[in-house]
Motif scaffolding. Sequence first.
Motif, PDB file in Angstrom:
ATOM      1  N   ARG A  72       0.707  -1.163  -0.030  1.00 57.29           N
ATOM      2  CA  ARG A  72      -0.003  -0.146   0.207  1.00 57.29           C
ATOM      3  C   ARG A  72       0.833   1.214   0.064  1.00 57.29           C
ATOM      4  O   ARG A  72       1.777   1.460   0.841  1.00 57.29           O
ATOM      5  CB  ARG A  72      -0.974  -0.100   1.314  1.00 57.29           C
ATOM      6  CG  ARG A  72      -2.044   1.089   1.284  1.00 57.29           C
ATOM      7  CD  ARG A  72      -3.265   0.871   2.267  1.00 57.29           C
ATOM      8  NE  ARG A  72      -3.823  -0.189   2.056  1.00 57.29           N
ATOM      9  CZ  ARG A  72      -4.695  -0.907   3.053  1.00 57.29           C
ATOM     10  NH1 ARG A  72      -4.645  -0.526   3.919  1.00 57.29           N
ATOM     11  NH2 ARG A  72      -5.257  -2.080   2.354  1.00 57.29           N
ATOM     12  N   GLY A  73       0.654   2.150  -0.946  1.00 59.63           N
ATOM     13  CA  GLY A  73       1.465   3.521  -1.090  1.00 59.63           C
ATOM     14  C   GLY A  73       0.579   4.449  -0.795  1.00 59.63           C
ATOM     15  O   GLY A  73      -0.662   4.470  -0.328  1.00 59.63           O
ATOM     16  N   LYS A  74       1.112   5.679  -0.837  1.00 59.45           N
ATOM     17  CA  LYS A  74       0.313   7.054  -0.381  1.00 59.45           C
ATOM     18  C   LYS A  74       0.504   7.969  -1.507  1.00 59.45           C
ATOM     19  O   LYS A  74       1.864   8.232  -1.711  1.00 59.45           O
ATOM     20  CB  LYS A  74       0.666   7.270   0.852  1.00 59.45           C
ATOM     21  CG  LYS A  74       0.147   8.528   1.362  1.00 59.45           C
ATOM     22  CD  LYS A  74       0.393   8.808   2.903  1.00 59.45           C
ATOM     23  CE  LYS A  74       1.780   8.997   3.030  1.00 59.45           C
ATOM     24  NZ  LYS A  74       2.079   9.678   4.361  1.00 59.45           N
ATOM     25  N   LEU A  75      -0.496   8.632  -1.842  1.00 60.87           N
ATOM     26  CA  LEU A  75      -0.205  10.076  -2.828  1.00 60.87           C
ATOM     27  C   LEU A  75      -1.025  11.329  -1.882  1.00 60.87           C
ATOM     28  O   LEU A  75      -2.011  10.883  -1.188  1.00 60.87           O
ATOM     29  CB  LEU A  75      -1.072   9.901  -3.942  1.00 60.87           C
ATOM     30  CG  LEU A  75      -0.179   9.318  -5.444  1.00 60.87           C
ATOM     31  CD1 LEU A  75      -1.178   9.401  -6.575  1.00 60.87           C
ATOM     32  CD2 LEU A  75       0.826  10.273  -5.446  1.00 60.87           C
ATOM     33  N   VAL A  76      -0.479  12.478  -1.576  1.00 59.47           N
ATOM     34  CA  VAL A  76      -0.815  13.595  -1.034  1.00 59.47           C
ATOM     35  C   VAL A  76      -1.362  14.436  -2.200  1.00 59.47           C
ATOM     36  O   VAL A  76      -0.881  14.487  -3.062  1.00 59.47           O
ATOM     37  CB  VAL A  76       0.357  14.235  -0.249  1.00 59.47           C
ATOM     38  CG1 VAL A  76      -0.368  15.339   0.443  1.00 59.47           C
ATOM     39  CG2 VAL A  76       0.811  13.119   1.027  1.00 59.47           C
ATOM     40  N   VAL A  77      -2.724  14.980  -1.778  1.00 63.67           N
ATOM     41  CA  VAL A  77      -3.231  15.727  -2.537  1.00 63.67           C
ATOM     42  C   VAL A  77      -3.547  17.078  -1.968  1.00 63.67           C
ATOM     43  O   VAL A  77      -4.332  17.122  -0.921  1.00 63.67           O
ATOM     44  CB  VAL A  77      -4.549  15.301  -3.270  1.00 63.67           C
ATOM     45  CG1 VAL A  77      -5.214  16.266  -4.040  1.00 63.67           C
ATOM     46  CG2 VAL A  77      -4.253  14.014  -3.961  1.00 63.67           C
ATOM     47  N   ALA A  78      -3.193  18.360  -2.526  1.00 69.66           N
ATOM     48  CA  ALA A  78      -3.576  19.568  -1.838  1.00 69.66           C
ATOM     49  C   ALA A  78      -4.178  20.264  -3.180  1.00 69.66           C
ATOM     50  O   ALA A  78      -3.589  20.432  -4.094  1.00 69.66           O
ATOM     51  CB  ALA A  78      -2.378  20.264  -1.379  1.00 69.66           C
ATOM     52  N   ALA A  79      -5.397  21.094  -2.667  1.00 68.14           N
ATOM     53  CA  ALA A  79      -6.055  21.891  -3.883  1.00 68.14           C
ATOM     54  C   ALA A  79      -5.887  23.271  -3.453  1.00 68.14           C
ATOM     55  O   ALA A  79      -6.183  23.623  -2.364  1.00 68.14           O
ATOM     56  CB  ALA A  79      -7.434  21.413  -4.098  1.00 68.14           C
ATOM     57  N   ALA A  80      -5.813  24.277  -4.474  1.00 64.02           N
ATOM     58  CA  ALA A  80      -5.776  25.475  -4.360  1.00 64.02           C
ATOM     59  C   ALA A  80      -7.198  26.099  -3.801  1.00 64.02           C
ATOM     60  O   ALA A  80      -7.212  27.195  -3.269  1.00 64.02           O
ATOM     61  CB  ALA A  80      -5.712  26.284  -5.543  1.00 64.02           C
ATOM     62  N   SER A  81      -8.243  25.485  -4.066  1.00 65.70           N
ATOM     63  CA  SER A  81      -9.714  25.932  -3.415  1.00 65.70           C
ATOM     64  C   SER A  81     -10.389  24.653  -3.318  1.00 65.70           C
ATOM     65  O   SER A  81     -10.317  23.652  -3.849  1.00 65.70           O
ATOM     66  CB  SER A  81     -10.275  27.030  -4.393  1.00 65.70           C
ATOM     67  OG  SER A  81     -10.500  26.326  -5.604  1.00 65.70           O
ATOM     68  N   LEU A 105      -4.212  16.790   2.047  1.00 76.52           N
ATOM     69  CA  LEU A 105      -3.555  17.688   2.785  1.00 76.52           C
ATOM     70  C   LEU A 105      -3.814  19.458   2.685  1.00 76.52           C
ATOM     71  O   LEU A 105      -3.633  19.770   1.760  1.00 76.52           O
ATOM     72  CB  LEU A 105      -1.766  17.690   2.516  1.00 76.52           C
ATOM     73  CG  LEU A 105      -0.957  18.222   3.265  1.00 76.52           C
ATOM     74  CD1 LEU A 105      -0.829  17.805   4.679  1.00 76.52           C
ATOM     75  CD2 LEU A 105       0.427  18.406   2.713  1.00 76.52           C
ATOM     76  N   PRO A 106      -4.534  19.642   3.799  1.00 76.73           N
ATOM     77  CA  PRO A 106      -4.978  21.345   3.650  1.00 76.73           C
ATOM     78  C   PRO A 106      -3.903  22.282   3.264  1.00 76.73           C
ATOM     79  O   PRO A 106      -2.738  22.054   4.146  1.00 76.73           O
ATOM     80  CB  PRO A 106      -5.513  21.547   4.913  1.00 76.73           C
ATOM     81  CG  PRO A 106      -5.897  20.061   5.561  1.00 76.73           C
ATOM     82  CD  PRO A 106      -4.791  19.321   5.138  1.00 76.73           C
TER      83      PRO A 106
END
Length: 522
Positions: A356-365, A418-419
């Motif tokens: 199991r791997g992990k991807l971090v996602v952060a969005a501008a809005s 990720l905020p």
Amino acid sequence: MSAIESAESAVAGAVLLADPALESRREIGEALTERGFSVRYADDGAEALEASLTEVPDAILMAPELGVIDPPTLAALLRANPRTQRTRRVLLGPLPEEAAAFDDSFEPASGEGTLADWLVSRMATETRPEAGWGPPESPSEVEGQLSQIALTDLLELFHANRRTGRVELTRPGGGGREEFGTVWLRDGQPLEAKVGPVDGEKALFRLLTWSQGQFAFSPEEVVVVPRIQTPLRGLLMEAMRQFDEWERQRSELPPLEARVNLRVSRDELPNVVQPITQEVLLLLDLYSRVRDVVDHCGHPDYQVLRTLQALVDRGLVELLRDPYGSTKPELGVAVLGHEESSRLEAWLREGERQHRGKLVVAAASPEVLGDFLNVATSLPGARLSGEIDGGAAVVWERLTPLGSLTLEGDLEIELWHLPIDDGYQSVWSLVSWGALGALLVSRRGAGVSALEPLCEALLAAGTVRLFHLSLVAEKDAAETDADKRAGAEVLGLDGTQAVTLPIDTQPELERELNALIHRLVP
């Protein structure tokens, strides 16, 4: 007494010879018998597996071609079982080219002299560890991966040998959770199956579609209520028919995660309807999501979905689009090839991450996060977490799992949000540590500055590769082209790998997503 004779008397043991060729089997068997070995025979891999579990051999000799359960699959099953994991596995010839990667699962018969001489010498000079012999620590008799042997083949094997017991199945689900299923057998005939809230034949047909995960068979007395009456062969034929219907119609059927409501009052519904339509309409009073209606309806899944779509076409029912876009059709994005899957698995194992791997996602809005989730739900193997039921606006403010993406076999990538709020600055690098990558998502040329503090912090920490995903709708593309003609600069993020996703144009989106998934492999 000669050295060889002394070795024979000390170490000659039980050998299982799996070879469909009668002539070579006779020659090898006679030679081994002359050396003092007790030899049993199997015509194919299924028979060899059954014989190994009934009476554990000291060594199993395998021809390269053994039918449905080929040597690599047989070797994996023997290694996974505590009773047979110490059995020597000897290959009697080269594997077919497509299976050559599994050569290291066997001891190649080599050296001077005959095979019998080699085996006597091998067993005389090496002390077999005691671990793994005797009763298994686990009650499971057969364990393995569904990616190596399908449930269909397992059921046919257990049916041929009239086995009684329980088959437990697990596979990765969304948000780090697992899905569980069970099939109960008596004399090889399925009596009952269960997965989630579904049981009987409907549950069995779902389980037969699982292509990844683990299985474990435990012999035991079966005391369940027999809800399955159809003979196994009829079940497998019906499962194949339903799967073919599903594949043929899937692009025209409602997605399971869509919300569904009646558009008209009960008084406006037709008086004469088919039993399945009547059942679906009754369930709409109780459930508002397509998946729940399908789970609680007694008819096959594809028939329930086809009935719902017919009601939508007649204007009696409406599908409501979730804020994260689960009503979009699945995108044609390819899974990883064998070489890339092996590299990814090795990378995960090196970091003690299991599969199991992990991807971090952060969005501008919040709006950008909603667009990203809209794309993510269309990927094959994607499952969203229940944490996002509140919508993208709520999720955008939280550190929370978004869901998961199954790539190949039991390889799974978890998606974490990720905020970008400064209040989370202290955990940015910590959460990103050990991830395959961090996806920093914005509209093309807009909102980039909101991502800059996070980008700079992760670059300074040096713990993760950064990808800047620019989402481009048709309107955005037109505006960007106008900006370029006017000489305006289209902003990006320094130190990141730039990826443009045209979210309104499916062929281009599929191509870019394919490229992104392959770039994520270390």
